[in-house]
Design an enzyme around this catalytic site. Sequence first.
Site, PDB file in Angstrom:
ATOM      1  N   GLU A  58       0.878  -1.169   0.000  1.00 58.12           N
ATOM      2  CA  GLU A  58       0.000   0.000   0.000  1.00 58.12           C
ATOM      3  C   GLU A  58       0.915   1.219   0.000  1.00 58.12           C
ATOM      4  O   GLU A  58       1.799   1.325   0.858  1.00 58.12           O
ATOM      5  CB  GLU A  58      -0.879  -0.010   1.255  1.00 58.12           C
ATOM      6  CG  GLU A  58      -1.865   1.123   1.232  1.00 58.12           C
ATOM      7  CD  GLU A  58      -2.786   1.151   2.450  1.00 58.12           C
ATOM      8  OE1 GLU A  58      -2.771   0.204   3.249  1.00 58.12           O
ATOM      9  OE2 GLU A  58      -3.509   2.157   2.567  1.00 58.12           O
ATOM     10  N   ARG A  81       4.943 -12.499  10.017  1.00 56.40           N
ATOM     11  CA  ARG A  81       5.665 -11.310   9.607  1.00 56.40           C
ATOM     12  C   ARG A  81       7.005 -11.254  10.331  1.00 56.40           C
ATOM     13  O   ARG A  81       7.180 -11.840  11.398  1.00 56.40           O
ATOM     14  CB  ARG A  81       4.854 -10.047   9.844  1.00 56.40           C
ATOM     15  CG  ARG A  81       4.529  -9.743  11.286  1.00 56.40           C
ATOM     16  CD  ARG A  81       3.907  -8.351  11.428  1.00 56.40           C
ATOM     17  NE  ARG A  81       2.816  -8.106  10.481  1.00 56.40           N
ATOM     18  CZ  ARG A  81       2.761  -7.045   9.660  1.00 56.40           C
ATOM     19  NH1 ARG A  81       3.705  -6.136   9.673  1.00 56.40           N
ATOM     20  NH2 ARG A  81       1.749  -6.880   8.859  1.00 56.40           N
ATOM     21  N   LYS A 109       4.326   1.004  10.044  1.00 53.93           N
ATOM     22  CA  LYS A 109       4.460   2.191   9.194  1.00 53.93           C
ATOM     23  C   LYS A 109       3.979   3.443   9.919  1.00 53.93           C
ATOM     24  O   LYS A 109       4.529   4.519   9.739  1.00 53.93           O
ATOM     25  CB  LYS A 109       3.621   2.013   7.919  1.00 53.93           C
ATOM     26  CG  LYS A 109       4.334   1.211   6.840  1.00 53.93           C
ATOM     27  CD  LYS A 109       3.615   1.413   5.512  1.00 53.93           C
ATOM     28  CE  LYS A 109       3.191   0.087   4.939  1.00 53.93           C
ATOM     29  NZ  LYS A 109       2.350   0.199   3.762  1.00 53.93           N
TER      30      LYS A 109
END
Length: 571
Positions: free
Chosen positions: A48, A275, A285
């Site tokens: 994204e 992850r 982020k």
Amino acid sequence: MENSKINKPKSSEELKSKPSLNFIELIIEEDLKNNKNEGRIHTRFPPEPNGYLHIGHAKSICLNFGLAQKYNGLCNLRFDDTNPVKEEVEYIDSIIEDIKWLGFDWEDRLFYASDYFDQLYEWAIKLIKNGKAYIDDQDVEAIGEQRGTPTKPGINSPYRNRSIEENLDLFKRMKNGDFADGEKILRAKIDMASPNMHLRDPAVYRIKHADHHRTGSKWCIYPMYDFAHGESDYIEKITHSICTLEFEVHRPLYDWFLDQIIEGNYRPRQIEFARLNLSYTIMSKRKLLELVEEKHVSGWDDPRLPTISGLRRRGYTPESIRNFSDRIGIAKRNNIIDVAMLEHSVREDLNKKALRRMAVLDPVKLVITNFPEDKTEYLEAVNNPEDENAGKRKVPFSKEIYIERSDFMEDPPRKFFRLSHGKEVRLRYAYIIKCENVIKNNDGEIIEIQCTYDPETKSGTGTTQRKVKGTIHYVSAKHAIKVEVRLYDRLFINENPDITEDGKDFKSNINPDSLKVIEGFVEPELKNAKPLEHFQFERQGYFCVDKDSTDNRLIFNRTVLLRDSWAKKNK
Ligand code: ATP
Ligand code: MG
């Protein structure tokens, strides 16, 4: 975090042993055996564009592009740009640059979820026509209250049984901009009593009166991630849609949306893996953005950040990141990897590649009293003992040199093999010197060390090959170049920066000494060093030239020390 055990670096034996197939490779090999999807392997990396990529993304990039390479398949780059509000072109550019730098190529397969807005809209209409979606007039709060809890079923919306005609009409009006943000929402009609909360009539399309960086003002409704993602996979004929564990609970919804549109035998499959989490590092982020916006760091490419652009500027090589990614493997459970493993990977790669140079970072002057005043000798020095092709260079040597302040001690402990009163040490590539005297200023600080040298002891060619225990580095004072050196350390003092004292946020764990800027001297060979070039400063660590360097001022970033100093600190 489910499991806070930290994985320590593996021994070189473990690292060399051939890895067996990971669970995703096992799935792929089984699919190939069964000729699923006509034996095609097609993955994608779907960032994204709402921030810069970090080392966790690098893991996902290496995995997706790596599997495509290994199984003769393809990997797409797809920007998941369904949220017009947080996304920026700057991020898109940086993501493209970073993936290329890592060494991967999507050829002509660069896509945007926004390329599919027309198709996605058509499929939403199909859902409505098949009685699988409806327009809800309630606001987010009311819908939230009706959702129930994992143990308590939800309540059907009063709008759930609207007629197909009314739903179609309202959806068109949503698209045409007849309603304000949040006034209506398109929801999938699945099961308000499902034990999986994601299946309790999730949102499909929401109203957002915002311009999109690619579609401009064409749309004021935007598809939700869960709907857009799987259908985009389908459009691109992705076979294995790899994502992180938190999407495991979304998988039934991913499959439900596909069931509504699928024709024929081809079908993408979502696979989740753990992850990457790194000790002493934050990867969210949102938190990275906070550090950048509040200027705790100099920008997204600050060398202390785990962003790919930060690591690049710090001196990491693409190979070191790819090796790290291979080495840590693919897990099904969340864990934390010791950041020392990442540091080990860059050390290992730079050891092979970096040219050796001498640099003095905390200089003190040393005068060789019996060395001729105006003489300069050029001594032969090896550029990289690990790489024969790296050749040799000449290092100037003269009466006045700088050495590292820490290489001299007035009252040395027994095992100090460097320089002290009356003791001898070898100067790298040069002679054995003996300390005769020191000069101090009024504060008692040593400002000059006086030595004599033994001309018979020149490295390699000396007639007497006397041995002394210590060898130290130096630079010739009149040939030295003054440079700025940025000494980086870990950005957080805490292994898990998210764990803080009561009420404090992760920023209370910032290491106040994560950056020290100093001036040092380097040998003249470095005069023409270019940004991003790597060097080993002998006995000190790996350094690279910073992009802020100019012809008049060289700036070096310390990539990593020669050894893991934190392991020692924590003992
Ligand atoms: P968010 O979606 O909260 O903005 P994100 O880190 O998931 O953040 P994306 O741009 O959606 O960002 O991620 C792109 C891809 O990278 C996704 O497939 C995601 O699963 C993967 N990814 C993100 N973070 C990690 C990580 N720490 N380790 C491995 N893969 C990751
Ligand atoms: Mg994401």
